[in-house]
Design a protein around this motif. Structure first.
Motif, PDB file in Angstrom:
ATOM      1  N   LEU A 158     -23.949  39.832  11.852  1.00  0.00           N
ATOM      2  CA  LEU A 158     -23.638  40.475  13.126  1.00  0.00           C
ATOM      3  C   LEU A 158     -22.153  40.827  13.217  1.00  0.00           C
ATOM      4  N   PHE A 159     -21.279  39.869  12.910  1.00  0.00           N
ATOM      5  CA  PHE A 159     -19.850  40.129  12.996  1.00  0.00           C
ATOM      6  C   PHE A 159     -19.384  41.160  11.960  1.00  0.00           C
ATOM      7  N   PHE A 160     -19.952  41.109  10.762  1.00  0.00           N
ATOM      8  CA  PHE A 160     -19.572  42.102   9.758  1.00  0.00           C
ATOM      9  C   PHE A 160     -20.036  43.486  10.184  1.00  0.00           C
ATOM     10  N   ASN A 161     -21.228  43.569  10.761  1.00  0.00           N
ATOM     11  CA  ASN A 161     -21.727  44.863  11.203  1.00  0.00           C
ATOM     12  C   ASN A 161     -20.855  45.439  12.315  1.00  0.00           C
ATOM     13  N   ILE A 162     -20.365  44.596  13.205  1.00  0.00           N
ATOM     14  CA  ILE A 162     -19.459  45.052  14.259  1.00  0.00           C
ATOM     15  C   ILE A 162     -18.170  45.605  13.645  1.00  0.00           C
ATOM     16  N   ALA A 163     -17.569  44.845  12.734  1.00  0.00           N
ATOM     17  CA  ALA A 163     -16.319  45.287  12.108  1.00  0.00           C
ATOM     18  C   ALA A 163     -16.526  46.557  11.283  1.00  0.00           C
ATOM     19  N   TYR A 164     -17.632  46.627  10.587  1.00  0.00           N
ATOM     20  CA  TYR A 164     -17.913  47.796   9.758  1.00  0.00           C
ATOM     21  C   TYR A 164     -18.157  49.030  10.623  1.00  0.00           C
ATOM     22  N   ALA A 165     -18.807  48.841  11.772  1.00  0.00           N
ATOM     23  CA  ALA A 165     -19.045  49.970  12.681  1.00  0.00           C
ATOM     24  C   ALA A 165     -17.729  50.508  13.239  1.00  0.00           C
ATOM     25  N   ILE A 166     -16.791  49.624  13.528  1.00  0.00           N
ATOM     26  CA  ILE A 166     -15.469  50.072  13.988  1.00  0.00           C
ATOM     27  C   ILE A 166     -14.778  50.850  12.871  1.00  0.00           C
ATOM     28  N   LEU A 226     -22.584  45.167   0.980  1.00  0.00           N
ATOM     29  CA  LEU A 226     -22.690  44.083   1.949  1.00  0.00           C
ATOM     30  C   LEU A 226     -23.204  44.588   3.291  1.00  0.00           C
ATOM     31  N   HIS A 227     -22.762  45.772   3.688  1.00  0.00           N
ATOM     32  CA  HIS A 227     -23.236  46.336   4.955  1.00  0.00           C
ATOM     33  C   HIS A 227     -24.744  46.572   4.913  1.00  0.00           C
ATOM     34  N   ARG A 228     -25.233  47.103   3.821  1.00  0.00           N
ATOM     35  CA  ARG A 228     -26.671  47.348   3.697  1.00  0.00           C
ATOM     36  C   ARG A 228     -27.446  46.047   3.712  1.00  0.00           C
ATOM     37  N   ALA A 229     -26.938  45.031   3.040  1.00  0.00           N
ATOM     38  CA  ALA A 229     -27.600  43.725   3.055  1.00  0.00           C
ATOM     39  C   ALA A 229     -27.581  43.109   4.458  1.00  0.00           C
TER      40      ALA A 229
END
Length: 135
Positions: free
Chosen positions: A83-91, A31-34
């Protein structure tokens, strides 16, 4: 004496999706890659918005009508989630870089939390947008 006439030794198969059971950390990685690909597409849409804005009223009206359509809103909804998933995944990745959270249960929990955060934050953002007349 060594017998080398047998050829290459039989090697084990590489793990693949048919071998591994599906789990949340695998889903988060995919999901992060997508989502990153989607955010690149969003950057192109942002550049097109600036180009339409600079091109004049007719171009901007066309762009806003396309993005205001059902398909355009669906794309914007997906970009909001990305955008929100990428923020959470980066944390989550920041903690992993510090060596924290590698236990399987913790990794599963943080993956599920990242997805849940993205869903809730997307919903809240779109509800606020609808309440303020931005949609």
């Amino acid at each position: 004496m060594t017998d080398t006439s047998r050829g290459l030794p039989e090697r084990p198969m590489s793990p693949h999706l048919q071998v591994w059971r599906w789990h949340i950390t695998m889903a988060c990685s995919i999901l992060h890659r997508a989502c990153v690909v989607g955010l690149y597409a969003g950057a192109v849409l942002l550049a097109l918005w600036a180009l339409a804005l600079a091109s004049g009223h007719d171009s901007y009206a066309l762009y806003t009508s396309v993005m205001g359509s059902l398909l355009g809103k669906l794309v914007l909804l997906g970009l909001t989630f990305a955008l929100f998933f990428n923020i959470a995944y980066a944390i989550r990745q920041t903690f992993w870089d510090a060596g924290i959270g590698f236990a399987p249960k913790t990794a599963d929990l943080t993956g599920a939390t990242a997805i849940a955060f993205a869903v809730v934050a997307t919903a809240v953002t779109w509800v606020i947008a609808a309440a303020t007349g931005a949609l």
